[in-house]
Scaffold this motif. Sequence first.
Motif, PDB file in Angstrom:
ATOM      1  N   PHE A 111      33.053  29.101  51.740  1.00 12.32           N
ATOM      2  CA  PHE A 111      33.874  29.122  50.535  1.00 12.32           C
ATOM      3  C   PHE A 111      34.896  30.254  50.615  1.00 12.32           C
ATOM      4  O   PHE A 111      34.565  31.379  50.976  1.00 12.32           O
ATOM      5  CB  PHE A 111      33.005  29.315  49.285  1.00 12.32           C
ATOM      6  CG  PHE A 111      32.119  28.145  48.978  1.00 12.32           C
ATOM      7  CD1 PHE A 111      32.663  26.923  48.600  1.00 12.32           C
ATOM      8  CD2 PHE A 111      30.742  28.266  49.047  1.00 12.32           C
ATOM      9  CE1 PHE A 111      31.845  25.842  48.316  1.00 12.32           C
ATOM     10  CE2 PHE A 111      29.916  27.196  48.763  1.00 12.32           C
ATOM     11  CZ  PHE A 111      30.470  25.981  48.392  1.00 12.32           C
ATOM     12  N   LYS A 112      36.128  29.963  50.247  1.00  7.48           N
ATOM     13  CA  LYS A 112      37.192  30.974  50.228  1.00  7.48           C
ATOM     14  C   LYS A 112      37.255  31.679  48.871  1.00  7.48           C
ATOM     15  O   LYS A 112      37.538  32.865  48.803  1.00  7.48           O
ATOM     16  CB  LYS A 112      38.547  30.341  50.541  1.00  7.48           C
ATOM     17  CG  LYS A 112      38.582  29.641  51.882  1.00  7.48           C
ATOM     18  CD  LYS A 112      38.507  30.613  53.035  1.00  7.48           C
ATOM     19  CE  LYS A 112      38.663  29.877  54.348  1.00  7.48           C
ATOM     20  NZ  LYS A 112      37.562  30.049  55.253  1.00  7.48           N
ATOM     21  N   ALA A 113      37.019  30.948  47.792  1.00 11.60           N
ATOM     22  CA  ALA A 113      37.056  31.535  46.454  1.00 11.60           C
ATOM     23  C   ALA A 113      35.877  32.488  46.289  1.00 11.60           C
ATOM     24  O   ALA A 113      34.731  32.132  46.599  1.00 11.60           O
ATOM     25  CB  ALA A 113      37.019  30.447  45.390  1.00 11.60           C
ATOM     26  N   GLU A 114      36.154  33.676  45.814  1.00 12.90           N
ATOM     27  CA  GLU A 114      35.105  34.690  45.699  1.00 12.90           C
ATOM     28  C   GLU A 114      33.965  34.233  44.795  1.00 12.90           C
ATOM     29  O   GLU A 114      32.789  34.433  45.120  1.00 12.90           O
ATOM     30  CB  GLU A 114      35.690  36.005  45.170  1.00 12.90           C
ATOM     31  CG  GLU A 114      34.646  37.104  45.062  1.00 12.90           C
ATOM     32  CD  GLU A 114      35.196  38.394  44.474  1.00 12.90           C
ATOM     33  OE1 GLU A 114      34.573  39.438  44.717  1.00 12.90           O
ATOM     34  OE2 GLU A 114      36.227  38.353  43.775  1.00 12.90           O
ATOM     35  N   ASP A 115      34.288  33.608  43.660  1.00 14.35           N
ATOM     36  CA  ASP A 115      33.217  33.191  42.756  1.00 14.35           C
ATOM     37  C   ASP A 115      32.324  32.137  43.400  1.00 14.35           C
ATOM     38  O   ASP A 115      31.102  32.175  43.263  1.00 14.35           O
ATOM     39  CB  ASP A 115      33.752  32.740  41.399  1.00 14.35           C
ATOM     40  CG  ASP A 115      34.694  31.553  41.435  1.00 14.35           C
ATOM     41  OD1 ASP A 115      35.160  31.159  42.537  1.00 14.35           O
ATOM     42  OD2 ASP A 115      34.989  31.014  40.341  1.00 14.35           O
ATOM     43  N   GLU A 116      32.899  31.208  44.164  1.00 12.79           N
ATOM     44  CA  GLU A 116      32.100  30.198  44.852  1.00 12.79           C
ATOM     45  C   GLU A 116      31.239  30.836  45.938  1.00 12.79           C
ATOM     46  O   GLU A 116      30.067  30.487  46.099  1.00 12.79           O
ATOM     47  CB  GLU A 116      33.006  29.126  45.475  1.00 12.79           C
ATOM     48  CG  GLU A 116      33.720  28.281  44.447  1.00 12.79           C
ATOM     49  CD  GLU A 116      34.800  27.399  45.037  1.00 12.79           C
ATOM     50  OE1 GLU A 116      35.053  27.465  46.265  1.00 12.79           O
ATOM     51  OE2 GLU A 116      35.402  26.635  44.260  1.00 12.79           O
ATOM     52  N   ARG A 117      31.827  31.763  46.676  1.00 13.91           N
ATOM     53  CA  ARG A 117      31.103  32.432  47.769  1.00 13.91           C
ATOM     54  C   ARG A 117      29.917  33.233  47.227  1.00 13.91           C
ATOM     55  O   ARG A 117      28.796  33.120  47.735  1.00 13.91           O
ATOM     56  CB  ARG A 117      32.077  33.328  48.541  1.00 13.91           C
ATOM     57  CG  ARG A 117      31.542  33.863  49.838  1.00 13.91           C
ATOM     58  CD  ARG A 117      32.598  34.610  50.661  1.00 13.91           C
ATOM     59  NE  ARG A 117      33.260  35.677  49.908  1.00 13.91           N
ATOM     60  CZ  ARG A 117      34.497  35.631  49.420  1.00 13.91           C
ATOM     61  NH1 ARG A 117      35.236  34.546  49.593  1.00 13.91           N
ATOM     62  NH2 ARG A 117      35.009  36.639  48.758  1.00 13.91           N
TER      63      ARG A 117
ATOM     64  N   ALA B 177      24.458  42.849  43.413  1.00 12.69           N
ATOM     65  CA  ALA B 177      25.544  43.705  42.920  1.00 12.69           C
ATOM     66  C   ALA B 177      26.854  42.917  42.849  1.00 12.69           C
ATOM     67  O   ALA B 177      27.620  43.058  41.885  1.00 12.69           O
ATOM     68  CB  ALA B 177      25.699  44.940  43.810  1.00 12.69           C
ATOM     69  N   ALA B 178      27.115  42.084  43.845  1.00 13.56           N
ATOM     70  CA  ALA B 178      28.341  41.282  43.841  1.00 13.56           C
ATOM     71  C   ALA B 178      28.330  40.288  42.676  1.00 13.56           C
ATOM     72  O   ALA B 178      29.342  40.115  41.988  1.00 13.56           O
ATOM     73  CB  ALA B 178      28.505  40.550  45.168  1.00 13.56           C
ATOM     74  N   ALA B 179      27.197  39.651  42.444  1.00 13.03           N
ATOM     75  CA  ALA B 179      27.087  38.690  41.343  1.00 13.03           C
ATOM     76  C   ALA B 179      27.202  39.397  39.992  1.00 13.03           C
ATOM     77  O   ALA B 179      27.883  38.909  39.079  1.00 13.03           O
ATOM     78  CB  ALA B 179      25.774  37.920  41.431  1.00 13.03           C
ATOM     79  N   LEU B 180      26.564  40.533  39.883  1.00 13.27           N
ATOM     80  CA  LEU B 180      26.624  41.290  38.632  1.00 13.27           C
ATOM     81  C   LEU B 180      28.059  41.730  38.341  1.00 13.27           C
ATOM     82  O   LEU B 180      28.536  41.611  37.204  1.00 13.27           O
ATOM     83  CB  LEU B 180      25.689  42.500  38.708  1.00 13.27           C
ATOM     84  CG  LEU B 180      25.499  43.294  37.439  1.00 13.27           C
ATOM     85  CD1 LEU B 180      24.861  42.434  36.348  1.00 13.27           C
ATOM     86  CD2 LEU B 180      24.630  44.522  37.717  1.00 13.27           C
ATOM     87  N   ALA B 181      28.763  42.205  39.345  1.00 17.55           N
ATOM     88  CA  ALA B 181      30.143  42.649  39.161  1.00 17.55           C
ATOM     89  C   ALA B 181      31.054  41.487  38.783  1.00 17.55           C
ATOM     90  O   ALA B 181      31.969  41.640  37.967  1.00 17.55           O
ATOM     91  CB  ALA B 181      30.645  43.326  40.437  1.00 17.55           C
TER      92      ALA B 181
END
Length: 185
Positions: free
Chosen positions: A107-113, A134-138
């Motif tokens: 996935f290229k989109a950060e939210d999808e990744r 941490a990435a999901a929380l942010a």
Amino acid sequence: MRLAPLTSLTPEQTELLETIVGPGVEPPPPFLAWARNMELAHWVENLGAYCRNRSRFPQRLRELSVLIAGRHFDSRSAWNAHYEQAVEEGVPAECLDRLARGEDPGFKAEDERVFHAFAHEMLYDHFVTDETYAAALALFGEDGVLDLIGCIGSFSMSAMMLNTFRIPLRDHLPNPFPETDGFPY
């Protein structure tokens, strides 16, 4: 399908199904399966309706969550019922095709990744790394992380039910997971 057709509905079943799909509309087979246990159906539908319609995620990520859970449980029915909608909502088909093959979707989109990484770790590793958390929380906030867990849980339960009762959905489509030995639907 392992379930015999429902020949008649109780008033309680009719009310639940009309709440889900509207009066006079033929309910999809998964809802008919849950309606066999009305005590459970009430809770399953409340969670499912929240995940399908009201979670903090855009429809694109809601559809992705169905496909992630469907792939994890090799649920051709769940996959075939939601693949086209996910693509229409903007999830890249080439990424979904890699996901179907069990590859890194890329996935290229950060939210999808981040969404996929979190769900994948939860389902396959049974734990989420500090880095992914941490990435999901942010990106999604605490409420979003809880929604992610709830959506994956709800759609996992649906995939297991579809597989257990061999409920075909859009069975005219090819098997997206030809390497699996699951039921032929």
